[in-house]
Design a protein around this motif. Structure first.
Motif, short mmCIF file in Angstrom:
data_model
loop_
_atom_site.label_atom_id
_atom_site.label_comp_id
_atom_site.label_asym_id
_atom_site.label_seq_id
_atom_site.Cartn_x
_atom_site.Cartn_y
_atom_site.Cartn_z
N ARG A 197 1.35 -5.37 16.75
CA ARG A 197 0.06 -6.05 16.60
C ARG A 197 -0.33 -6.78 17.89
O ARG A 197 0.52 -7.35 18.56
CB ARG A 197 0.13 -7.07 15.46
CG ARG A 197 0.53 -6.50 14.13
CD ARG A 197 -0.52 -5.66 13.47
NE ARG A 197 -1.78 -6.31 13.28
CZ ARG A 197 -2.72 -5.86 12.44
NH1 ARG A 197 -2.51 -4.76 11.70
NH2 ARG A 197 -3.87 -6.48 12.31
N GLY A 228 8.64 -5.31 7.89
CA GLY A 228 7.61 -4.38 7.44
C GLY A 228 6.53 -5.03 6.58
O GLY A 228 5.62 -4.37 6.13
N VAL A 281 0.83 -1.21 0.00
CA VAL A 281 0.00 0.00 0.00
C VAL A 281 0.86 1.26 0.00
O VAL A 281 0.49 2.28 -0.57
CB VAL A 281 -0.99 -0.01 1.18
CG1 VAL A 281 -0.30 0.29 2.51
CG2 VAL A 281 -2.13 0.98 0.93
N GLN A 292 -2.04 1.85 7.72
CA GLN A 292 -2.26 0.45 7.33
C GLN A 292 -2.83 0.39 5.92
O GLN A 292 -3.39 1.38 5.43
CB GLN A 292 -3.30 -0.19 8.26
CG GLN A 292 -3.06 0.00 9.73
CD GLN A 292 -4.17 -0.60 10.58
OE1 GLN A 292 -5.30 -0.15 10.53
NE2 GLN A 292 -3.84 -1.63 11.35
N THR A 293 -2.74 -0.79 5.32
CA THR A 293 -3.38 -1.00 4.02
C THR A 293 -4.84 -0.53 4.09
O THR A 293 -5.35 0.10 3.17
CB THR A 293 -3.35 -2.50 3.67
OG1 THR A 293 -1.99 -2.95 3.75
CG2 THR A 293 -3.88 -2.76 2.26
C1 6R9 Z 1 1.59 1.20 5.76
C2 6R9 Z 1 1.73 -0.23 6.17
C3 6R9 Z 1 0.17 -2.15 8.78
C4 6R9 Z 1 0.76 -2.50 10.14
C5 6R9 Z 1 0.16 -1.69 11.26
C6 6R9 Z 1 1.28 -1.66 12.27
C7 6R9 Z 1 2.52 -1.60 11.42
C8 6R9 Z 1 2.94 0.49 10.05
C9 6R9 Z 1 3.95 1.76 11.51
C10 6R9 Z 1 3.60 0.54 12.13
C11 6R9 Z 1 4.49 1.30 14.13
C12 6R9 Z 1 4.63 2.75 12.29
N1 6R9 Z 1 2.99 -0.22 11.20
N2 6R9 Z 1 3.52 1.68 10.23
N3 6R9 Z 1 3.86 0.31 13.44
N4 6R9 Z 1 4.87 2.47 13.60
N5 6R9 Z 1 5.03 3.93 11.78
O1 6R9 Z 1 2.74 -0.64 6.68
O2 6R9 Z 1 0.63 -1.01 5.95
O3 6R9 Z 1 1.42 -3.36 5.41
O4 6R9 Z 1 -0.98 -2.86 6.05
O5 6R9 Z 1 0.88 -2.80 7.74
O6 6R9 Z 1 2.15 -2.18 10.16
O7 6R9 Z 1 1.29 -2.85 13.01
O8 6R9 Z 1 -1.02 -2.30 11.73
P1 6R9 Z 1 0.47 -2.57 6.23
#
Ligand code: 6R9
Length: 649
Positions: free
Chosen positions: A515, A524, A310, A415-416
């Protein structure tokens, strides 16, 4: 705990779009009067038919989310055509090849021509508004053209990350019933070819077993190496594009017409097709891109993600192009030809805004400062982080060594499902704390709740929910609205539950802790433990499997698998290798298990539920703190698991 505060930096402040007072005022208005706020900011994109309705959303009952619902627009028009009058010769895409000697610059005029041609090819092959098109591409400009060409004619793209296996690709083709695929002969990463077209061929056979017959495959010639070829079905991109007109009128789309489906992992079952629509998504992606990255005209902007995720959708393609920016697309990997590649590219293209993931930062930090210091890095003004929590140590290194104490870091949580950035600093407004995503973006109402759904106030830990809709929010799970409701709105009634745990500190800053469900975050990338488990048990030697994450220095989380073998099968290193290979074939290299422990039994409750809490502790080598094991059906299995743990410190 008191974290060190990094005050808003002067240089950014001097030119920043949003200062703290503006942030406070806009934020208040966005929450108190979302209609007025989004009615105003909805106009940042061009509408062929202006909207008169703004917000029509409900997180209750059937859950219905509509933004700008009577407006009409076209995403491809907004990302390309509308810049032509004044910026036709501005570079839209800088492409940096895997091989450092290869790069090219593509203007908005050229993007327009390429997108129109591909759109005409698709139309000529019968693709219509609403049809789903699968895009399985390396990081080349044609990936962006493919997305924009779909948007131009109203087709719904489903981009599948090139690192996914034929099985994973085939499953996604079937789920969204797509009969049109755009791919390349091969990808190239770190000097190694990736057999994309051959994977597509296998995926098409798999899809056929699911009764989806792929009719057309458009193939970009990237490496020129031979691949399988089905005459009549397979077509060369360059040949087809040469045959059609370089003009294609954008299809007027309703704001709520689907723009794309993107599969993502959840805690149960198969990956979900997250559906995003047209108007609200683009307003939100472009607005967050402008303000979070403090984008100014002329800036060179680089997001190192892959378009298969995303982040690539919103912050390589749609957000930057809607804003008329110059977006850099990088085909390669951070450590090829060596660990200095990122900083070399930053210097080469004079990148002003650089956005990457903590896993890359940690890996490059491990390689030592010399790789960084041999570049000048005089161009960057702002650094960004996304994908997982960034540990303070990596944050400090990014800030001091990469950014020379000069560049604010925006740690962007989203998040996505959210379509765009939700919790983030704004560079000219927000004092930074290493490791905190800080404060909510405009229109975002975070809430922390306990396990029973009680709202928690003040400085506290809790489960992160969002209580009201924002324009970039996903609208449904493709083909399964009930699953959408159950996954996101049933745990805490009337609230969107993110699946993340979070701490709010005494300054109201948010610290995402990771999570709280059975979703892993490996480098990631999101992966469901259930997906890895089902890949393992599909092997004939495996009778049962349980998968948990454990802290990993570079990847954030590693994948730890407990595997019970079929009677008579002996565990061995050979079998470990076989199982790793099996998971890679079933899902893709990103799901490679790091540790496999053969376990004669798994810790289960008397009702047969696997107690993952115990498995996580053992994987972390922290079995002194197993907690209450009295509900286990057979407490003895725990002793065996501890004795044979694979992560001894
Ligand atoms: C954009 C993306 C989402 C999950 C999200 C969380 C983790 C993403 C973060 C982060 C801490 C940040 N997450 N960015 N945790 N700080 N700046 O990554 O989307 O692949 O759907 O993942 O990633 O756990 O719930 P996606």
């Amino acid at each position: 705990m008191f974290a060190k505060i990094y005050p808003v930096l002067k240089p950014a402040n001097n030119r920043a779009l949003i200062d703290n007072e503006t942030y406070q005022n806009w934020y208040r208005e966005s929450i108190e009067n979302p209609e007025r706020f989004w009615g105003e900011h909805g106009k940042r994109i061009d509408w062929s038919k202006p909207f008169t309705k703004i917000k029509n959303t409900s997180f209750e009952g059937d859950v219905s989310i509509k933004w700008f619902e009577d407006g009409e627009t076209n995403v491809s028009y907004n990302c390309v055509d509308r810049h032509l009058a004044t910026h036709a010769d501005q570079v839209a895409i800088i492409w940096e090849g895997d091989d450092p000697s290869l790069s090219k610059k593509i203007t908005y005029r050229e993007v327009h021509e390429q997108v129109c041609r591909l759109a005409n090819v698709m139309k000529a092959r019968g693709v219509k508004k609403g049809d789903r098109v699968t895009v399985y591409m390396p990081m080349i400009p044609e990936a962006a053209y493919a997305m924009l060409a779909c948007a131009r004619i109203g087709a719904v793209h489903s981009v599948v990350f090139g690192g996914f296996s034929p099985d994973a690709l085939g499953g996604r083709i079937v789920d969204c019933e797509s009969t049109f695929v755009i791919t390349a002969d091969e990808g190239l990463r770190g000097g190694k070819p990736i057999p994309l077209k051959n994977n597509v061929d296998k995926a098409i056979d798999i899809a056929a077993r699911g009764h989806i017959m792929v009719k057309d495959v458009i193939v970009v010639r990237r490496t020129g190496n031979p691949t399988g070829w089905a005459p009549g079905r397979d077509l060369w991109y360059h040949e087809e594009c040469a045959k059609v007109s370089a003009d294609c009128a954008p299809e007027p789309m309703n704001a709520e017409d689907p723009l794309f489906i993107l599969y993502t992992s959840g805690s149960t079952g198969r990956p979900k097709g997250v559906l995003h629509t047209t108007g609200g998504y683009l307003v939100y992606a472009s607005m967050t891109h402008q303000y979070v990255f403090d984008y100014h005209e002329g800036d060179i902007y680089w997001c190192t993600a892959d378009v298969g995720w995303v982040t690539g959708h919103s912050y390589i393609v749609y957000g930057p192009l809607a804003n008329g920016a110059t977006t850099l697309m990088f085909e390669g990997v951070p450590n090829y030809p060596d660990q200095g590649r990122f900083w070399e590219v930053v210097d080469k293209h004079k990148v002003n805004i650089f956005y990457t993931a903590p896993t890359a930062i940690r890996a490059l930090m491990g390689a030592g400062d010399d790789f960084v210091k041999r570049s000048s890095r005089s161009s960057p003004r702002l650094l960004g982080s996304v994908g997982e929590p960034i540990n303070p140590e990596a944050w400090e290194w990014y800030y001091h060594v990469v950014g020379d104490d000069r560049c604010p870091i925006v740690d962007t949580w989203w998040q996505t499902e959210t379509g765009g950035i939700m919790i983030t600093p704004l560079p000219g407004a927000t004092d930074l704390k290493a490791g905190s995503a800080t404060r909510p973006f405009f229109g975002v109402k975070p809430e922390l709740v306990d396990g029973e759904g009680r709202v928690l106030e003040g400085a506290t830990d809790g489960n992160l929910c969002i209580t009201d809709s924002w324009p970039g929010q996903m609208r449904t799970i493709h083909g399964d609205h009930e699953r959408f409701i159950q996954t996101y709105f049933a745990t805490y009634k009337g609230k969107y539950f993110t699946g993340d745990g979070c701490r709010r500190d005494e300054d109201g800053y948010y610290w995402i802790t990771g999570r709280v469900d059975d979703v892993l975050n490996v480098s990631g990338h999101r992966l469901g433990t259930a997906e890895v488990e089902s890949a393992l048990v599909s092997h004939h030697d495996v009778s049962e499997a349980a998968v948990v994450g454990y802290p990993h220095d570079i990847k954030g989380q590693g994948i730890y698998c407990y595997v019970t073998l079929m009677a008579g099968v002996q565990g061995s290193d050979e079998l470990r290798k076989t199982l790793v290979g099996h998971v890679r074939t079933e899902i893709g290299p990103i799901a490679s298990p790091d540790k496999i422990q053969f376990a004669p039994g798994l810790p289960k409750t008397r009702s047969g539920k696997i107690m993952r809490r115990i498995l996580r502790k053992i994987a972390e080598d922290d079995f002194g703190a197993l907690g209450d094991t009295s509900t286990l059906a057979d407490p003895a299995v725990v002793d065996d698991l501890i004795a044979n743990r694979q992560n001894k410190k």
